[in-house]
Design an enzyme around this catalytic site. Sequence first.
Site, PDB file in Angstrom:
ATOM      1  N   TYR A   1       0.748  -1.201   0.052  1.00  0.00           N
ATOM      2  CA  TYR A   1       0.007   0.126  -0.028  1.00  0.00           C
ATOM      3  C   TYR A   1       0.780   1.091   0.049  1.00  0.00           C
ATOM      4  CZ  TYR A   1      -4.041  -2.742   1.528  1.00  0.00           C
ATOM      5  OH  TYR A   1      -4.974  -3.783   1.696  1.00  0.00           O
TER       6      TYR A   1
ATOM      7  N   LYS B   1       5.796 -13.947   5.483  1.00  0.00           N
ATOM      8  CA  LYS B   1       5.993 -15.228   4.183  1.00  0.00           C
ATOM      9  C   LYS B   1       7.546 -15.209   4.080  1.00  0.00           C
ATOM     10  CE  LYS B   1       4.061 -18.254   1.635  1.00  0.00           C
ATOM     11  NZ  LYS B   1       3.576 -19.507   2.141  1.00  0.00           N
TER      12      LYS B   1
ATOM     13  N   ASP C   1       0.330 -18.136   6.236  1.00  0.00           N
ATOM     14  CA  ASP C   1      -0.749 -19.211   5.891  1.00  0.00           C
ATOM     15  C   ASP C   1      -0.990 -20.039   6.916  1.00  0.00           C
ATOM     16  OD1 ASP C   1       2.050 -19.788   5.574  1.00  0.00           O
ATOM     17  OD2 ASP C   1       1.819 -21.204   3.746  1.00  0.00           O
TER      18      ASP C   1
ATOM     19  N   ASP D   1      -4.511  -6.877   6.758  1.00  0.00           N
ATOM     20  CA  ASP D   1      -5.852  -6.449   6.136  1.00  0.00           C
ATOM     21  C   ASP D   1      -6.763  -7.801   6.030  1.00  0.00           C
ATOM     22  OD1 ASP D   1      -7.907  -5.016   4.788  1.00  0.00           O
ATOM     23  OD2 ASP D   1      -7.198  -5.830   2.922  1.00  0.00           O
TER      24      ASP D   1
ATOM     25  N   ASP E   1     -10.066  -9.396   8.917  1.00  0.00           N
ATOM     26  CA  ASP E   1     -11.436  -9.625   8.265  1.00  0.00           C
ATOM     27  C   ASP E   1     -11.661 -11.240   8.921  1.00  0.00           C
ATOM     28  OD1 ASP E   1     -11.710  -7.235   7.181  1.00  0.00           O
ATOM     29  OD2 ASP E   1     -12.898  -8.091   5.475  1.00  0.00           O
TER      30      ASP E   1
END
Length: 357
Positions: free
Chosen positions: A124, A195, A228, A252, A256
């Site tokens: 971003y 990651k 993950d 982000d 959720d």
Amino acid sequence: MPKKKIVALGGDGVGPEVMEVTCSILEQAQFDLEIAKPLCGVEAFKDRGNAFPEEARKLCEESDAILFGAAEGPSIAILVYLRWILDNYINLRPVKYYPGAYSPLKNPEGIDFLLIRENSEGLYPGREGDLRWLAQKISDYQDPFGRTLDFYGPGKFALRLITQRGTERIAKYAVELARQRKSQGFPGKVTCLTKANVLRQSCGLFRKTVEEEVRKEATLQSEHFHVDDAARRLIRFPKEFDVIVTSNMFGDILADEAAELVGGLGIAPSACLGGQKPYFEPVHGSAPDIAGQGIVNPTAMILSAKMMLDHLGMKDEALALEKAVAKTYEEGKYLPVDQGGKASTKDFAEALLRAIL
Ligand code: NAD
Ligand code: IPM
Ligand code: MN
């Protein structure tokens, strides 16, 4: 003490709906706040062709804190200002279960952790372009297969920036929060999610920097998972987390997911901190599928206001608001539709106000 000055910016979609009832609760509870509600978002866009008029921006500059609803189209300009122009690099997204909320888990009682999302860099704000253009600019770059970028033909690229400064400042914040929480009886653990097995350099730097910062605070535990694996652990072992820190887009997505553990997006609040002016917004967006129906759950906005009160040092008011949320969920008589109830946004807000007064 002079009244704290707040600016309420509803934005788009359900943003103005959740903002209206939240401000009404803050006002009717007679908290010592001066709340300005400048024209902004879709309304301002229709009226003046600008979702973020100068008056609104000026009020933000003069305020102590800003409440923001949601952005979909026009109000993205507001989000850009609040996040990147004000440099609010911390996005704090608490995940806490209030009994009565509609969690898909069998036993959600006791889930209470903080997700810290780096808010200023990573993927971003989208830094993208044409792959052919990039291939020309860095014609001597070779990927792990020894190929130059022109090998791949036409396409697009996105840059993911992980800087030393950006990572250090978010790591320090995570350590500080874990330290504070430990003194309140939480485990004192910082879990870093990356990651780094694939993005060895960028995620590698993030991981190393966080681990070094945690090591400086001998009382804290340090933990790292690949993102993950962490997505799975959130569901399987949600009570094992204390403070999670991760880069922007992983944060982000996981925010959720984590929201669902405790009842969904209708409940998940956030604070954006560290920049020139703090602002507070739900994790959710403009919810276009339910906008205008009067059924949106305003809890996420109300709990974001609670975070604002805490941040402003209005601890009693923050506690009163949180207790009212907890009581309304526990009683379960006026829950919004997303919680399996039948209450409209306004009915829920009125029940919550009765729980404060
Ligand atoms: P969304 O969060 O708006 O909605 C996802 C789903 O959750 C929808 O089914 C919606 O009805 C439901 N939902 C969300 N909030 C709810 C609430 N308070 N009560 C009940 N149900 C709720 O995500 P989306 O659909 O992916 O995005 C819609 C728009 O919002 C997009 O333009 C997106 O870019 C934007 N967005 C903005 C923000 C922000 O302003 N901070 C955050 C997320 C998404
Ligand atoms: C959020 C939203 C935003 C993000 C969008 C609207 C830019 O999803 O605040 O979580 O991706 O950060
Ligand atoms: Mn999001």
